[in-house]
Structures are given as structure tokens and as C-alpha cells.
Enzyme design. Structure first.
Site, PDB file in Angstrom:
ATOM      1  N   CYS A 138      11.214   5.533   0.402  1.00  0.00           N
ATOM      2  CA  CYS A 138      11.303   3.965   1.014  1.00  0.00           C
ATOM      3  C   CYS A 138      12.818   3.770  -0.146  1.00  0.00           C
ATOM      4  O   CYS A 138      13.216   4.598  -1.242  1.00  0.00           O
ATOM      5  CB  CYS A 138      10.449   3.369  -0.082  1.00  0.00           C
TER       6      CYS A 138
ATOM      7  N   TYR B  37      -2.094   2.122   0.550  1.00  0.00           N
ATOM      8  CA  TYR B  37      -0.867   0.716   1.469  1.00  0.00           C
ATOM      9  C   TYR B  37      -2.699  -0.040   2.191  1.00  0.00           C
ATOM     10  O   TYR B  37      -4.005   0.473   2.249  1.00  0.00           O
ATOM     11  CB  TYR B  37       0.163   1.355   2.833  1.00  0.00           C
TER      12      TYR B  37
ATOM     13  N   ARG C 159       0.663   9.549   7.957  1.00  0.00           N
ATOM     14  CA  ARG C 159       0.469  10.050   7.100  1.00  0.00           C
ATOM     15  C   ARG C 159      -1.228   9.612   5.912  1.00  0.00           C
ATOM     16  O   ARG C 159      -1.454   8.607   6.625  1.00  0.00           O
ATOM     17  CB  ARG C 159       1.037   9.575   6.171  1.00  0.00           C
TER      18      ARG C 159
END
Length: 371
Positions: free
Chosen positions: A25, A186, A232
């Protein structure tokens, strides 16, 4: 040839080597539109110039509320697609290949980015300052973040479609591969784990894998048969009662059936305050289990910093590629330096940099014509 500098082919795409730039990120879309800029072009092209076999982008949101921070990149509209096309062009111009990592941050979205000098860290941005109401498996927050809104079934269906639409945009923008972010707590991971998904509808219980598998299947249709698809995962939840590498291997078999070509094995990120020791190569064992038990190619990531360490991961059969993150941030030419250290003929040589490698193993190779 060393293992690290042996090409790897997934579907119709051959990657020159197995030293890949890990997604990291950046929080660099300062105007908060999700459009990447000249900064991103320079950032990603440097890794391709440095010889990485594949450059994987930062988590790129499929919806505005799927961003980790207001400064995240996105791929949900035409202007973002056009901006990303300038990045892929820059990477291709220096002979590299690039994949986009598509993500929905779920309950971990809308936080302050916490860069050096920022006043806040690990807190949600208030709505009046540009934050938003987040979406989750339930209303349980991550740590000190604001509580999310429990997602309805219709909203989760819309998330699946958003991944597919963004994946189509990725192909339009010139990406060579697509990766789905199903790790680190997430949304795709949050629905997957029994720790965070205790729903009693079709998306819970025996349906916990539904969101990730449906997203992968929809993306495979969207990108066609030739574009490689990566996912991922957190091979280990690093949370009591959570998934382990053998659970993830079983998931990998389902992902392979819907067209996933490689599983990128990270770990953790599901719950706040999880404690584990990040020793060198600490996530490699998970990649090895998923590769062996799941019957699918894997990438290993996590404190892989040394050329011989990366080489041994591949020689041992623990993974098919290695993702290099912080070491490549420190040295974007990590792959070229690794080639020299491993005495690896056939490693990448940028013709305009050739004089810098005289006297090394890379000297005397057939140098490609400048592009």
C-alpha cells in the site's frame, strides 16, 4: 540457470524470472479520487527497470467504500482506468510485466493512512473528514475502527460484480495479470474466516468461501482464458479458532477449479492485536503446505530479503515464485543484484545500464536491443 531466474509461465504469459515485487500500500492518491499519477508511474517502472519478473500493484479498490484509506488507488471508473494505462505503458516500455491487486477493505476501510508525520494511525476517518460507513460480515469492528454495517446478500453480490467489472477494466488498462486480495482481514478474508464470519445465512457457515470463490470465478470470466489470475490469501489466520494452512490448501483446490493460477500466501491481519514472530521467511511454510496439499502454484512472501534465501525457497519446492516487498523498496534493483550474487546467467540486463555490470556474471550476456 538458478531457480530464481528460471522463467515461469502461467496460461499464456511467461514471466522472465520468479523474483516478483510484492503488493504494498502506498496511499499516494493525494486528491482522493483514486486516480494514480506520475508518482505511481515512476514508482512501478523502477521495479521493472530493476529486473523484477512481475510487479504487483498496491491494493486497488473495486468500489469507493472498498478503499483502505481515502488516498488509495481505485479501478471503478473510466478516469482511473485511463490513469492506470499510463502506468502499465511505463512498465512495458522497460520490458516489465505488471499485475493489479484488486481489493475491498471491508471493515478495515476508511482509516487514516498513518504515514510518518500524520497525526492519526489505526483509526477510522470521520465522515465529515472524508471517511465513510464501512461494510462487514457483521457489525463487529476491527480494533478501534468504527463499527461496520453488516452486508446484505444483495450487497455481497454487488461486491462480486464490482470485482468482475474492475478486472475487465484492468485488462483494458493493459495489465498482464490480475490478483484478488483475499487476505489480511479485508472483506473477502473476513467472510472466509470462522473467526469473523458467524453469519447464519447463505454467506456464513458452509458458505463462508462463497464470496471469495464467486469473486474469483466472476473475474476469470471477465478477463478471459489467457490472462493469469492470482489470489492472495492469509494461509494462517493467526487467531484462535481461525484457518490454518491445511484449511487454505483445501480452499486452493476450489480456487484452482474456478480458474485461479497461483495462490500468493501471506498470513494474519484478521483481528487486531494478533501476536506472532516475523522471523525471516516466516510465511514460507504456509506456502509450502498450500502448494503440496492444494496442488496449485504458490508465491511465498514475508521477510525474504536475501538472494540465496529466495533461491532456497524455490529449490526446496516451497513455492513457485517469491514476493519481495520491503527489500525492493530499499533497493529497486534487488533482482539484478540477486542475479550477480547467485552467478545467474540469463538474468535481466537493461541495455542502457549495461556498463554498470561489467566485471560481473552479467557481463558478456547477449544484451537486448533498447526499446
Amino acid at each position: 540457470m538458478t531457480a530464481l531466474f528460471t522463467p515461469l509461465t502461467l496460461r499464456g504469459t511467461t514471466f522472465a524470472n520468479r523474483a516478483w515485487t510484492s503488493p504494498m500500500c502506498m496511499y499516494a492518491c493525494e486528491d482522493r479520487t483514486g486516480r494514480v499519477t506520475a508518482w505511481h508511474r515512476a514508482h512501478y517502472a523502477q521495479f521493472a527497470l530493476g529486473g523484477a519478473g512481475l510487479v504487483v500493484t498496491e491494493a486497488t479498490a473495486v468500489l469507493p467504500e472498498g478503499r483502505v484509506t481515502p488516498q488509495d488507488a481505485g479501478l471503478w471508473n473510466d478516469s482511473q482506468t485511463a490513469a492506470w494505462a499510463t502506468v502499465t505503458e511505463a512498465v512495458h516500455a522497460v520490458g516489465g510485466k505488471i499485475a493489479v491487486q484488486l481489493a475491498h477493505a471491508g471493515r478495515k476501510g476508511g482509516k487514516y493512512r498513518g504515514l510518518p508525520g500524520d497525526a492519526h494511525r489505526n483509526r477510522s476517518v470521520p465522515v465529515e473528514e472524508g471517511g465513510w460507513s464501512t461494510l462487514g460480515a457483521s457489525d463487529e469492528p476491527f480494533g478501534d475502527y468504527a463499527p461496520p454495517r453488516p452486508a446484505t446478500g444483495d450487497e455481497l453480490d454487488q461486491v462480486v460484480q464490482a470485482f468482475a467489472v474492475s478486472a475487465r477494466r484492468a485488462v483494458e488498462a493493459g495489465f498482464d495479470a490480475v490478483e484478488l486480495h483475499g487476505a489480511h482481514g479485508y472483506l473477502l478474508h473476513e467472510l472466509l474466516s470462522p473467526v469473523t464470519n458467524r453469519r447464519d445465512d447463505d454467506w456464513g457457515g458452509g458458505g463462508r468461501e462463497r464470496l471469495l470463490v464467486a469473486a474469483a470465478a466472476a473475474v476469470r470470466v471477465a478477463i478471459g482464458d489467457e490472462v493469469p489470475l492470482l489470489v492472495r490469501v492469509s494461509a494462517e489466520d493467526v487467531a484462535p479458532g481461525g484457518l490454518d494452512a491445511y484449511d487454505t490448501a483445501r480452499l486452493a483446490r476450489r480456487l484452482r477449479e474456478v480458474g485461479v493460477d497461483l495462490v500468493d500466501c501471506s498470513s494474519g491481519g484478521l483481528v487486531a492485536g494478533a501476536d506472532y514472530f516475523e522471523e525471516p521467511g516466516y510465511q514460507v511454510p504456509g506456502a509450502a503446505v498450500v502448494r503440496t496439499e492444494g496442488g496449485v502454484p504458490t508465491a511465498a512472501v514475508g521477510r525474504i530479503t536475501d538472494a540465496w534465501q529466495a533461491e532456497q525457497v524455490l529449490r526446496d519446492g516451497s513455492a513457485d515464485a517469491v514476493m519481495i516487498g520491503r527489500a525492493m523498496l530499499r533497493d529497486p534493483h534487488w533482482a539484478r543484484h540477486a542475479a550477480a550474487e547467485l552467478d545467474a546467467p540469463g538474468a535481466p540486463v537493461e541495455p542502457r545500464y549495461y556498463r554498470a555490470w561489467r566485471g560481473t556474471v552479467l557481463d558478456g550476456l547477449t544484451v537486448p536491443t533498447p526499446v
